[in-house]
Write a protein that holds these residues in place. Sequence first.
Motif, PDB file in Angstrom:
ATOM      1  N   GLU A  19     -11.482  -4.431  -7.012  1.00  0.00           N
ATOM      2  CA  GLU A  19     -11.019  -3.383  -6.098  1.00  0.00           C
ATOM      3  C   GLU A  19     -11.078  -3.867  -4.645  1.00  0.00           C
ATOM      4  O   GLU A  19     -10.178  -3.585  -3.855  1.00  0.00           O
ATOM      5  CB  GLU A  19     -11.869  -2.120  -6.272  1.00  0.00           C
ATOM      6  N   VAL A  43       2.255   1.694  -3.490  1.00  0.00           N
ATOM      7  CA  VAL A  43       1.194   2.155  -4.395  1.00  0.00           C
ATOM      8  C   VAL A  43       0.973   3.655  -4.207  1.00  0.00           C
ATOM      9  O   VAL A  43       0.910   4.417  -5.179  1.00  0.00           O
ATOM     10  CB  VAL A  43      -0.119   1.369  -4.156  1.00  0.00           C
ATOM     11  N   ASP A  44       0.873   4.086  -2.956  1.00  0.00           N
ATOM     12  CA  ASP A  44       0.670   5.507  -2.661  1.00  0.00           C
ATOM     13  C   ASP A  44       1.857   6.343  -3.131  1.00  0.00           C
ATOM     14  O   ASP A  44       1.677   7.425  -3.683  1.00  0.00           O
ATOM     15  CB  ASP A  44       0.453   5.722  -1.159  1.00  0.00           C
ATOM     16  N   CYS A  75      -6.076  -3.427 -10.658  1.00  0.00           N
ATOM     17  CA  CYS A  75      -7.056  -4.495 -10.885  1.00  0.00           C
ATOM     18  C   CYS A  75      -6.834  -5.178 -12.231  1.00  0.00           C
ATOM     19  O   CYS A  75      -6.896  -6.410 -12.328  1.00  0.00           O
ATOM     20  CB  CYS A  75      -8.478  -3.940 -10.818  1.00  0.00           C
ATOM     21  N   LYS A 116       0.839  -1.210   0.000  1.00  0.00           N
ATOM     22  CA  LYS A 116       0.000   0.000   0.000  1.00  0.00           C
ATOM     23  C   LYS A 116       0.873   1.258   0.000  1.00  0.00           C
ATOM     24  O   LYS A 116       0.611   2.219  -0.746  1.00  0.00           O
ATOM     25  CB  LYS A 116      -0.923  -0.015   1.225  1.00  0.00           C
ATOM     26  N   GLY A 139       1.606   6.526  -6.826  1.00  0.00           N
ATOM     27  CA  GLY A 139       0.340   7.058  -7.326  1.00  0.00           C
ATOM     28  C   GLY A 139      -0.331   6.146  -8.348  1.00  0.00           C
ATOM     29  O   GLY A 139      -1.014   6.623  -9.261  1.00  0.00           O
ATOM     30  N   VAL A 140      -0.157   4.856  -8.200  1.00  0.00           N
ATOM     31  CA  VAL A 140      -0.770   3.899  -9.130  1.00  0.00           C
ATOM     32  C   VAL A 140      -2.266   3.843  -8.861  1.00  0.00           C
ATOM     33  O   VAL A 140      -2.695   3.712  -7.718  1.00  0.00           O
ATOM     34  CB  VAL A 140      -0.144   2.484  -8.977  1.00  0.00           C
ATOM     35  N   GLU A 141      -3.051   3.946  -9.924  1.00  0.00           N
ATOM     36  CA  GLU A 141      -4.500   3.971  -9.774  1.00  0.00           C
ATOM     37  C   GLU A 141      -5.067   2.556  -9.681  1.00  0.00           C
ATOM     38  O   GLU A 141      -4.546   1.616 -10.280  1.00  0.00           O
ATOM     39  CB  GLU A 141      -5.127   4.739 -10.930  1.00  0.00           C
ATOM     40  N   VAL A 142      -6.160   2.444  -8.931  1.00  0.00           N
ATOM     41  CA  VAL A 142      -6.776   1.147  -8.651  1.00  0.00           C
ATOM     42  C   VAL A 142      -7.182   0.402  -9.928  1.00  0.00           C
ATOM     43  O   VAL A 142      -6.936  -0.804 -10.029  1.00  0.00           O
ATOM     44  CB  VAL A 142      -7.974   1.305  -7.682  1.00  0.00           C
ATOM     45  N   PRO A 143      -7.780   1.052 -10.932  1.00  0.00           N
ATOM     46  CA  PRO A 143      -8.134   0.302 -12.147  1.00  0.00           C
ATOM     47  C   PRO A 143      -6.915  -0.368 -12.814  1.00  0.00           C
ATOM     48  O   PRO A 143      -7.017  -1.495 -13.300  1.00  0.00           O
ATOM     49  CB  PRO A 143      -8.745   1.362 -13.065  1.00  0.00           C
ATOM     50  N   ARG A 144      -5.795   0.304 -12.794  1.00  0.00           N
ATOM     51  CA  ARG A 144      -4.571  -0.272 -13.372  1.00  0.00           C
ATOM     52  C   ARG A 144      -4.139  -1.502 -12.561  1.00  0.00           C
ATOM     53  O   ARG A 144      -3.752  -2.531 -13.114  1.00  0.00           O
ATOM     54  CB  ARG A 144      -3.442   0.758 -13.412  1.00  0.00           C
TER      55      ARG A 144
END
Length: 147
Positions: free
Chosen positions: A40, A22-23, A33, A19, A26-31
């Motif tokens: 999600e 990721v933060d 998934c 996590k 700045g990786v977005e959740v759709p990418r």
Amino acid sequence: MNTQNKINLRTVDIGSLIKDRVDELGVEVPRICNFLKCTENEVKQMYQCKSIDSEVLLRWSKLLDYDFFRIYSQHLILYSPPASNNYNNTTNGTSKLPQFRKNIYTKEVIDFVLELASSGEKTKQQIVDEYKIPKTTLYKWIDKYKK
């Protein structure tokens, strides 16, 4: 992994480390998934996990361009029981698994060990004895990384 937050190598909480990465990126959740082929909710559940399947962790490592397995390797270097320090010699060269000649210490491990020594929490001899770090290696680190 914010430089102000030190990684706890004694107890690895891989979900929170993922996590953090990721933060950080700045990786977005759709990418995420799409790459991991999950929902999600499953991603959010993984952030809460203390451990993750190795195949899934490999995918996270690729996605986030970070070797999460190395955290476990460093844990083994510092906290494996003394009997396992000779694991390369136990098979007399008959193992089909790769044999590693020496430990590779990350900057985090070096910083951790040097902090123990400089704070007085452990003596140099205790560090050598408990973590099986060669005395010459410890003294080289002390000289090289003096603040």
